[in-house]
Design a protein around this motif. Structure first.
Motif, mmCIF file in Angstrom:
data_model
loop_
_atom_site.group_PDB
_atom_site.id
_atom_site.type_symbol
_atom_site.label_atom_id
_atom_site.label_comp_id
_atom_site.label_asym_id
_atom_site.label_seq_id
_atom_site.Cartn_x
_atom_site.Cartn_y
_atom_site.Cartn_z
ATOM 1 N N GLY A 178 -6.526 -5.153 6.171
ATOM 2 C CA GLY A 178 -7.048 -6.321 5.223
ATOM 3 C C GLY A 178 -6.305 -5.955 3.928
ATOM 4 O O GLY A 178 -6.652 -6.587 2.727
ATOM 5 N N VAL A 179 -5.410 -5.103 3.654
ATOM 6 C CA VAL A 179 -4.671 -4.692 2.409
ATOM 7 C C VAL A 179 -3.274 -4.820 2.928
ATOM 8 O O VAL A 179 -2.656 -3.759 2.971
ATOM 9 C CB VAL A 179 -5.186 -3.298 2.028
ATOM 10 C CG1 VAL A 179 -4.468 -2.977 0.750
ATOM 11 C CG2 VAL A 179 -6.764 -3.181 1.781
ATOM 12 N N ASP A 180 -2.679 -5.978 2.709
ATOM 13 C CA ASP A 180 -1.163 -5.872 3.122
ATOM 14 C C ASP A 180 -0.694 -6.707 2.121
ATOM 15 O O ASP A 180 0.534 -7.348 2.330
ATOM 16 C CB ASP A 180 -0.949 -6.345 4.658
ATOM 17 C CG ASP A 180 -1.816 -7.762 4.897
ATOM 18 O OD1 ASP A 180 -2.323 -8.286 3.846
ATOM 19 O OD2 ASP A 180 -2.206 -8.044 5.931
ATOM 20 N N GLY A 181 -1.013 -6.695 0.937
ATOM 21 C CA GLY A 181 -0.190 -7.491 -0.303
ATOM 22 C C GLY A 181 0.633 -6.578 -0.981
ATOM 23 O O GLY A 181 1.373 -5.644 -0.155
ATOM 24 N N PRO A 182 0.667 -6.720 -2.322
ATOM 25 C CA PRO A 182 1.788 -5.933 -3.222
ATOM 26 C C PRO A 182 1.326 -4.557 -2.971
ATOM 27 O O PRO A 182 0.042 -4.116 -3.022
ATOM 28 C CB PRO A 182 1.582 -6.380 -4.341
ATOM 29 C CG PRO A 182 1.001 -7.829 -4.316
ATOM 30 C CD PRO A 182 0.260 -7.957 -3.098
ATOM 31 N N ARG A 183 2.450 -3.307 -3.071
ATOM 32 C CA ARG A 183 2.068 -2.019 -3.223
ATOM 33 C C ARG A 183 2.984 -1.288 -3.887
ATOM 34 O O ARG A 183 4.074 -1.591 -4.127
ATOM 35 C CB ARG A 183 2.036 -1.574 -1.669
ATOM 36 C CG ARG A 183 1.911 -0.135 -1.282
ATOM 37 C CD ARG A 183 2.089 0.139 0.224
ATOM 38 N NE ARG A 183 0.969 -0.580 0.724
ATOM 39 C CZ ARG A 183 1.147 -0.969 2.079
ATOM 40 N NH1 ARG A 183 2.123 -0.859 2.969
ATOM 41 N NH2 ARG A 183 0.141 -1.329 2.714
ATOM 42 N N LEU A 184 2.294 -0.515 -4.576
ATOM 43 C CA LEU A 184 2.927 0.615 -5.410
ATOM 44 C C LEU A 184 2.689 1.928 -4.711
ATOM 45 O O LEU A 184 1.472 2.655 -4.607
ATOM 46 C CB LEU A 184 2.527 0.658 -6.766
ATOM 47 C CG LEU A 184 3.143 0.793 -7.965
ATOM 48 C CD1 LEU A 184 4.572 0.008 -8.139
ATOM 49 C CD2 LEU A 184 2.350 0.482 -9.154
ATOM 50 N N VAL A 185 3.695 2.645 -4.491
ATOM 51 C CA VAL A 185 3.543 4.185 -4.043
ATOM 52 C C VAL A 185 4.177 5.135 -4.615
ATOM 53 O O VAL A 185 5.105 5.058 -5.290
ATOM 54 C CB VAL A 185 4.203 4.146 -2.424
ATOM 55 C CG1 VAL A 185 4.013 5.514 -1.822
ATOM 56 C CG2 VAL A 185 3.614 3.056 -1.503
ATOM 57 N N HIS A 243 -2.222 -2.720 -3.483
ATOM 58 C CA HIS A 243 -2.528 -1.406 -2.951
ATOM 59 C C HIS A 243 -1.747 -0.403 -3.903
ATOM 60 O O HIS A 243 -0.734 -0.546 -4.066
ATOM 61 C CB HIS A 243 -2.241 -1.262 -1.568
ATOM 62 C CG HIS A 243 -2.568 -0.219 -0.748
ATOM 63 N ND1 HIS A 243 -2.200 -0.129 0.636
ATOM 64 C CD2 HIS A 243 -3.287 0.777 -0.961
ATOM 65 C CE1 HIS A 243 -2.789 1.141 1.190
ATOM 66 N NE2 HIS A 243 -3.357 1.598 -0.005
ATOM 67 N N LEU A 244 -2.548 0.483 -4.507
ATOM 68 C CA LEU A 244 -1.940 1.526 -5.327
ATOM 69 C C LEU A 244 -2.155 2.876 -4.386
ATOM 70 O O LEU A 244 -3.265 3.302 -4.237
ATOM 71 C CB LEU A 244 -2.657 1.688 -6.721
ATOM 72 C CG LEU A 244 -2.697 0.364 -7.446
ATOM 73 C CD1 LEU A 244 -3.473 0.803 -8.623
ATOM 74 C CD2 LEU A 244 -1.379 0.036 -7.686
ATOM 75 N N VAL A 245 -1.164 3.256 -3.983
ATOM 76 C CA VAL A 245 -1.161 4.484 -3.364
ATOM 77 C C VAL A 245 -0.610 5.661 -3.856
ATOM 78 O O VAL A 245 0.454 5.783 -4.522
ATOM 79 C CB VAL A 245 -0.074 4.490 -2.120
ATOM 80 C CG1 VAL A 245 -0.206 5.563 -1.034
ATOM 81 C CG2 VAL A 245 -0.453 3.077 -1.162
ATOM 82 N N PHE A 246 -1.728 6.937 -3.999
ATOM 83 C CA PHE A 246 -1.323 8.060 -4.327
ATOM 84 C C PHE A 246 -1.546 9.143 -3.316
ATOM 85 O O PHE A 246 -2.333 9.594 -3.103
ATOM 86 C CB PHE A 246 -2.094 8.318 -5.497
ATOM 87 C CG PHE A 246 -2.401 7.336 -6.876
ATOM 88 C CD1 PHE A 246 -1.287 7.279 -7.700
ATOM 89 C CD2 PHE A 246 -3.026 6.096 -6.480
ATOM 90 C CE1 PHE A 246 -1.241 6.514 -8.750
ATOM 91 C CE2 PHE A 246 -3.161 5.393 -7.629
ATOM 92 C CZ PHE A 246 -2.228 5.387 -8.695
ATOM 93 N N ALA A 247 -0.177 9.317 -2.843
ATOM 94 C CA ALA A 247 -0.015 10.556 -1.670
ATOM 95 C C ALA A 247 0.202 11.586 -2.143
ATOM 96 O O ALA A 247 1.291 11.898 -3.075
ATOM 97 C CB ALA A 247 0.746 9.634 -0.674
ATOM 98 N N GLY A 248 -0.215 12.770 -1.630
ATOM 99 C CA GLY A 248 0.382 14.134 -1.494
ATOM 100 C C GLY A 248 1.126 14.437 -0.233
ATOM 101 O O GLY A 248 0.406 14.518 0.773
#
Ligand code: ATP
Ligand code: MG
Lengths: 255, 440
Positions: free
Chosen positions: B80-87, B171-176
């Motif tokens: 359900g979250v497949d739009g613009p994304r910043l990773v 979608h704003l992704v903050f990954a470690g």
């Protein structure tokens, strides 16, 4: 078959069951009557395995298995069903979902395949013929906001779906109007079979006009003090429990 | 003399690339303020239940933005979250993992980089943020805010322009990423929904390595007149991660912010969520849940400030702690003078699943206005024994019965989330956090 021998049980340190003996053969219906606080619900809870009920002496075997050694869920899978005097409300858990989870857990435990949602719905539709409850209740949270009568019908509906071999009905008739009482009794009668036994706890002989028992017992002060056929229920209805006192030794003491 | 933590932050400051001289000055000042005050102790009311003494003894290495990282984008895929994304991986923007092509009209979505390396536009953005910050917290002694201002090198800038209605969630992704040493990074985010605009944003924190790390984030959220922002925060940090977030929300007249927060991961997690309902008729709905195990420590500090008439806030928070976990919740509502007709409701219910788990909850209510409706309640309890028995008596095994009741307990938090695919997924994530085996 169920065999209860010299059962003693405590709740909160207080002895409630004081040497209860009772045998129920497959297909039999036993009614249990008795004054408030005698230990009828305690008996049901002990048989179903509720925490906090400490068995201090005696034994209960069911189908040759030591019932008291089993967890509540194992007892359910072995065919024991307790319709509660006060069914519990479980907000947030959908009634149908709950029932399917219960049935499938039992089936898993018995090594039977689980029912998918299609098959389960088919079963539900079939069982609604035995015990009618509204679609709306089926989709609400378990017992949440159900009226007293709706809760009792829901218990019988669960029983119809789970198909236990021993059903303990704890005052399922209390709080039902006349029509509902008849429907519940019809539901129970539809489920009577030569393999299925019933322990029917009630205060009213009226229920026993509809669900005709093979035996009637009086439970008083933690023991079965009198046993007989359905005429015993009529006698209790007329004379109350006072006459038992004059009646001598409790029946349980003789065995 | 200073602690290993402070020393490592000073060392990190040495690696900062030179920036605009105003920024550089500002950073030095903030670093100074941080060093001066150090980390807060439990003597501070706001940190009473969250001790940073262990953190103080640890040191972290600054992230090298040029070091290669290997990550699998499947980690943050959400139904359900497949739009613009910043990773961002370890606080570093990753263009190759982001999806910024074909942005819908009315959406500006970009990272800001260290200004020396950045294009003019991002420099301006960053300066704007700093100026705003200087205005707002001139002499703040908030350790992590200072650290963030001193050391942030990246973050998300999201602007939904006036009257734009965006249908796809962002979608704003903050990954470690898994690492060989303990890294620390600081990010600074700005979300602006202009008047009459609508958008849905998923702020997603995650990590899956064995190593500990520190992720420190400051987010500025502003919703202007009549705008609506739906923000879903999914926190799935690595087991040993320390995650510190400060979210500052500003709601204009008739603006709406709907927030859903799921705190599932992390070792030490602190979230300060401050919201100002500054314009007449502003509305804030917050829904949140933490579901903790092992030795997790999660502290949520919710401060809602009604500053204008006829503002409404409704907050529903649930907490579940199992094993030796510790949850902290503070829900403070203040209705300022003049905010007449405000309606503020907060319910916080907590569930302890083990005798070693602990939850502290503290509702606070201050009202200085008239005709205010306020309902406020917090409880801590255990699973209902009667319900457990009921389920078991129907054949449902103990562990499953506990899971079922716990999931039901948390349901209120997700039920009004409109994105159905995401809602289902989040509800599964919640259920999966529960221990499979019984440890009653
Ligand atoms: N959990 C409990 N804690 C304390 N006392 C209990 C508990 N459960 C039952 N008792 C006591 O045990 C006694 C028997 O209770 P029980 O519910 O078995 O009676 P009953 O025969 O079902 O009565 P009724 O006809 O009113 O339903 C009562 O005195 C009751 O107060
Ligand atoms: Mg009873």
């Amino acid at each position: 078959m169920l065999k209860i021998e010299n059962l003693h049980a405590r709740v909160e340190g207080k002895e409630i069951l004081k040497g209860l003996t009772l045998s129920v053969k497959p297909g039999e219906v036993h009614a249990i009557m008795g004054p408030n606080g005698a230990g009828k619900s305690t008996l049901g809870n002990v048989l179903a395995g509720r925490d906090g009920y400490e068995v201090t002496a005696g034994s209960v075997s069911y189908g040759g298995v030591d019932l008291l050694a089993l967890e509540p869920e194992e007892r359910a899978a072995a065919g024991v069903f307790l319709a509660l005097q006060y069914p519990v409300e479980i907000p947030g858990v959908n009634n149908t979902y709950f029932l399917r989870a219960a049935l499938n857990a039992q089936r898993r435990h018995r090594g039977e395949p689980e029912l998918d949602s299609m098959k389960f719905l088919k079963l539900v539709r079939e069982k609604l013929k035995i015990m009618q409850i509204s679609d709306e209740l089926l989709h609400r949270a378990v017992n949440e906001g159900f009226s007293g009568g709706e809760k009792k019908r829901n218990e019988i509906f669960q029983m119809a779906v789970l198909e236990p071999s021993l059903a303990i009905l704890d005052e399922t008739d209390s709080g039902l109007d006349i029509d509902a009482l008849k429907q519940v009794a019809e539901g129970v009668n539809a489920l009577r079979s030569s393999e299925r036994s019933f322990l029917v706890v009630t205060h009213y002989q009226r229920l026993l006009d509809y669900i005709v028992p093979d035996f009637v017992h009086v439970l008083a002060d933690g023991r079965i003090v009198e046993s007989g056929d359905r005429s015993l229920a009529q006698r209790l209805e007329q004379q109350g429990y006072a006459w038992l006192a004059e009646h001598g030794e409790p029946a349980g003491a003789a065995t | 003399m200073s602690s290993p933590f402070v020393q490592s932050m000073l060392a990190a400051a040495e690696t900062m690339p030179p920036a605009h001289k105003l920024l550089d000055a500002q950073r030095r000042e903030r670093l100074q303020a941080f060093v001066e005050h150090g980390l807060p102790t439990t003597r501070r009311e706001a940190w009473k239940y969250t001790s940073l003494r262990a953190l103080e003894q640890r040191s972290f290495v600054a992230v090298d933005p040029d070091a290669p990282v290997e990550v699998d984008a499947a980690q943050w895929a959400l139904p359900g979250v497949d739009g613009p994304r910043l990773v961002f991986v370890d606080g570093v923007f990753r263009a190759e993992l982001s999806r910024l092509d074909a942005l819908p009209a009315g959406l500006r979505l970009q990272p800001f980089a260290a200004p020396a390396e950045a294009k003019q536009a991002t420099q301006d953005d960053m300066l704007a943020i700093y100026r705003q910050e200087i205005r707002r917290t001139r002499d703040a002694d908030h350790a992590f805010t200072n650290l963030d201002l001193a050391l942030a090198r990246s973050g998300a800038i999201l602007v939904v322009e006036q009257d734009a209605v965006l249908t796809q969630p962002i979608h704003l992704v903050f990954a470690g990423a898994p690492a060989s040493q303990a890294l620390a990074w600081h990010t600074r985010n700005m979300l602006l929904v202009e008047s009459g605009a609508r958008a849905s944003v998923v702020e997603h924190h995650l990590g899956w390595g064995e190593q500990s790390y520190l992720s420190n984030a400051f987010s500025d959220i502003q919703v202007d007149r009549g705008g609506t922002l739906e923000l879903i925060v999914l926190q799935q940090s690595a087991a040993k991660a320390t995650l510190i977030r400060h979210t500052d929300c500003h709601l204009g007249a008739a603006a709406t912010l709907r927030l859903h927060v799921l705190e599932l991961g992390g070792g030490l997690v602190r979230h300060d969520l401050h919201a100002r309902l500054a314009g007449e008729g502003a509305r804030l709905d917050t829904r949140g849940v933490f579901m903790l195990r092992e030795r997790q420590h999660v502290d949520t500090q919710l401060a809602i400030h009604h500053q204008a008439p006829n503002t409404a806030s409704d907050s529903v928070w649930r907490g579940v702690a199992d094993e030796r976990a510790r949850g902290v919740f503070r829900g403070a509502i203040k209705v300022a003078e003049g905010a007449d007709g405000a309606d503020a409701a907060l319910s916080n219910k907590n569930l302890l699943l083990s005798a070693q788990a602990e939850i502290d909850t503290k509702p606070e209510l201050e009202i200085y206005a008239d005709e205010v409706k306020a309902a406020h309640g917090a409880t801590i309890g255990q699973l209902d024994e009667r319900a457990l028995f009921y389920l078991r008596s129907r054949g449902i095994p103990l562990a499953e019965a506990r899971a079922l009741l716990t999931a039901a307990f948390c349901r209120a938090v997700l039920q009004d989330l409109p994105n159905e695919a995401l809602r289902e997924h989040l509800s599964t994530l919640l259920s999966e956090r529960l221990p499979a085996d019984e440890a009653a």
